[in-house]
Every structure is written in C-alpha cells, then in structure tokens.
Design an enzyme around this catalytic site. Sequence first.
Site, PDB file in Angstrom:
ATOM      1  N   GLU A 172     -20.245 123.021  43.498  1.00 44.49           N
ATOM      2  CA  GLU A 172     -21.368 123.325  44.389  1.00 44.49           C
ATOM      3  C   GLU A 172     -22.310 124.326  43.736  1.00 44.49           C
ATOM      4  O   GLU A 172     -23.536 124.182  43.795  1.00 44.49           O
ATOM      5  CB  GLU A 172     -20.842 123.889  45.713  1.00 44.49           C
ATOM      6  CG  GLU A 172     -21.923 124.237  46.724  1.00 44.49           C
ATOM      7  CD  GLU A 172     -21.357 124.820  48.008  1.00 44.49           C
ATOM      8  OE1 GLU A 172     -22.130 125.493  48.729  1.00 44.49           O
ATOM      9  OE2 GLU A 172     -20.157 124.619  48.296  1.00 44.49           O
ATOM     10  N   GLU A 230     -14.462 130.165  54.008  1.00 46.66           N
ATOM     11  CA  GLU A 230     -15.084 129.218  54.944  1.00 46.66           C
ATOM     12  C   GLU A 230     -14.636 127.789  54.624  1.00 46.66           C
ATOM     13  O   GLU A 230     -14.285 127.017  55.529  1.00 46.66           O
ATOM     14  CB  GLU A 230     -16.604 129.326  54.872  1.00 46.66           C
ATOM     15  CG  GLU A 230     -17.339 128.331  55.748  1.00 46.66           C
ATOM     16  CD  GLU A 230     -18.645 127.862  55.158  1.00 46.66           C
ATOM     17  OE1 GLU A 230     -18.873 126.636  55.110  1.00 46.66           O
ATOM     18  OE2 GLU A 230     -19.437 128.714  54.718  1.00 46.66           O
TER      19      GLU A 230
END
Length: 446
Positions: free
Chosen positions: A150, A73
């Site tokens: 992240e 993604e």
Amino acid sequence: MWNWLFGAVLALGLSLANAAQAVGNVTDFTLPNGLRIVVIEDHRAPVVTHMIWYRVGSADERLGKSGIAHFLEHLMFKGTTRYPAGEFSRIVEANGGSDNAFTSADYTAYYQRVAADRLSLMMDMEADRMRYLSLTEDDVATERNVILEERATRVDNKPAALLREEMMAALYRNSHYGIPTIGWRHEIEQLNRKDALDFYRTYYAPNNAILIVAGDVDPADVLALAQLHYGPLPPSDDLPERVRPQEPPAHAALRLSLRDARVSQPVLQRRYLAPVREPGDQRRAAALVYLAELLGGDGATSVLGQALQFDRQIAVHTGAGYDPTALDTGSFSLVVVPAEGVSLAEAEAALDETLAHFLETGPDPEAFARLKAQIRASEIYALDDVGGIAERYGRALTTGLSIEDVKAWPQVLQDVTIEDVALAARELLDLRASVTGWLEPEEARQ
C-alpha cells in the site's frame, strides 16, 4: 415565470428546513467502564450508522514504531475466537450492510452502516474485537506485506505524495504530525506481533473509545444495548495521558525541491502552520475555512484562480486546503500548477504577488457574501448524510472538542465577518511558518 421561480425557491427553503428538523436530539452517556456513547437521532429511514472511535492515531505512536496505528487497523479484521478472520465483514454484508475503518494522526475509527434492527449484532461483533482480538505470526506477516505494498502504491510510486511527506516532515519539526500515518517504510518492515498487541492492549479499551450511533434509534434502547455488549468489557489500566509534543515558534521559511523522472507536470506547493478549532473558541478556525475557499476553493471565482488562471494565464490549476479539526497545530495548503512554458520560479513569484495584494485589499465583499450563503446551504444539506454527521461528532470528540462545539459550529461559521478573514490571513500568511515545495522533472534546471 416569477411565480414558478418563487415556488421553486420556497420549496427549496422548506426542504432545507425539514432536513434540519429531521435530525433530532443528540444524547450523551458514559458507561461505568469509561465508554462514552453519543446517540444522534434521525428517523427518516430505518437505517443506522454504528461507529467506534478510539482516541489514538499515528501521532500517539512511540518513536520508532511509525505506522503501528494504521497497521493495527488492518489487523483488527483478522478476527477473534468467536468471529474468525473474514467473518466480520462477511456477516455485515450478509445483513445488507457495509463496513470499513480509517486511521488519522488523531484517531482510529471503525464503522458499519446497516438496517436499524441489526444494531445489536453490530455491537456484539465490535465489542468482541475491542478486547479479544486474536493474532498469529502469519496474520502479522501477511498484513505487513499488504501495508508495504500500500505504501509503495500510494506514496513511494507517486512523486507528489513523496513531496507532501517531505513537506510535512519539514513543517512539523517537533510534533508527530510530521510522521506519515502509514509509517516510514524502514519502520513498517520491523513492526511485529508484540508491537501490535502492546498497542492494542493499551489503547483499544472502552475507556479510550467513543461509541457513536446515528440513525433511526431510541437513545434508551441504544444505552441498553451498549450496556449489554460493551458494558462487561474491562477498561485499560495503563492508558497513558495523551500528551503531545508541540511546535516551537517558527523563525525561518523552509524550501524543498524534489526532482523525479516520473514527473510530467511541475507543481508548486506551500504549507503554513495553522490554528484549529479550540474548545469554546472556534472563530479563528472558522475564518480560515473562509480564507481557504476565497483563495482557492473554485478555479473560476477564487482569488488565485482569477489572478493566475484567467487574468495572467500562467497557471492551469490553483487551490487551497484547510482542515479545521485536529488535536494539535494544523496546516493550511496552497497549490499552483503552472501553464506550459511557465517556470516554477515565475509561478511562485506570481503567487506571492497575489497573496500580497490580497493582504493589502482584503476579501472582496461580494465574494464573501456569496461564500457565506454557500457555506450555510452546505451545512444544511450535510444534514441529509447521517453517516457524515456521525463522523463530524467522532472527529470533534476525539480531538478535544465537545458536543456543544459541534452544535455551535454552523453558527460560528455564519458569525464570521470579513474583518475576521482579513485578520486570519495576516496572521497565517507568514513565510516564516511555511514550507514551499517544488516538484519538477528530473531534467529541470531553474
């Protein structure tokens, strides 16, 4: 006074009716290359939401490659020969729109919200990166570091997120839902360009995608544009059958305890395996929507809130959560944050007592009737959000439901009876299909 009140209620009723009528027909097409197209008309404003949903998520990943769906993604924004890195979002913004993407266990979706007359441009760019993504080793290395950071920020540095991850892994012993969507750190570190391209070439294809266009559009025009931009794309020849490992019957309650020096407030969490919306049979899932709201939807009026926060004052927060839309077995969650001086053992005992009393007495009729009216109103108000409507269809269609199921869902919710909720509670609240987790400070000993 009464005339004014009657007028306000009448105006609200008319506005809700108008909102319901404003969302027009839902039209369904399929191109020869397998791309499914769903058009949702809403002509109240000259805007459009353009979404591409891929029937692949983290639960479809090969073992040992966790996080590759989410990784890809990110990499989809690295560009193509026609639209180099950064150009996609720059062009969307230059045309007054916004774009983003998201990954779940069951799907990956990309969307743009723009003026309706920019739809052709959005299709051109999204179709280009569906089959012609260009990746360098530097692209992969850079984005892998971004994802590791992240994970550090959102999971590794948050004890509550770590507990949730451990609980999901314990709850799902066989299903890939027990693997975090972001991936396990040690496996993310090993993901490479070949992994990304293999995954991309297999799953990112028109015969594994659903195009959803919602807004001020004409279905025939959308079909013509889709044929122009998406029609020439070749399908994937080796698209695997979507077969998922399923959960075996559960026979033992599981418990976890996470102690961490970073914890300032102890928390009790519990998760149960739960059924989800099934094609043509959404009643059990609808009953669980009510159960979640009745048990923990509002701290002031819910069963857990009234019993633990107000009557006994042993909790400062309670809640319940349930997502009815998934391809496989779902989960139903409960949370209790004990008040100062209350141990997690005491909070858990009070939770179990409250649940036992609820199972014995059933839902309060007045609370149930009030909730049914609230759910009806929220379903009508949701029609004001055309992007949200597009997401409803995307989530449903990528998890095995039909357009008819989506259309029927609001009425299914209204058809739920208090007996349905009581039955759903008895079937769900079985400790043998649950995981209970304690989150507490490192020095705690209970």
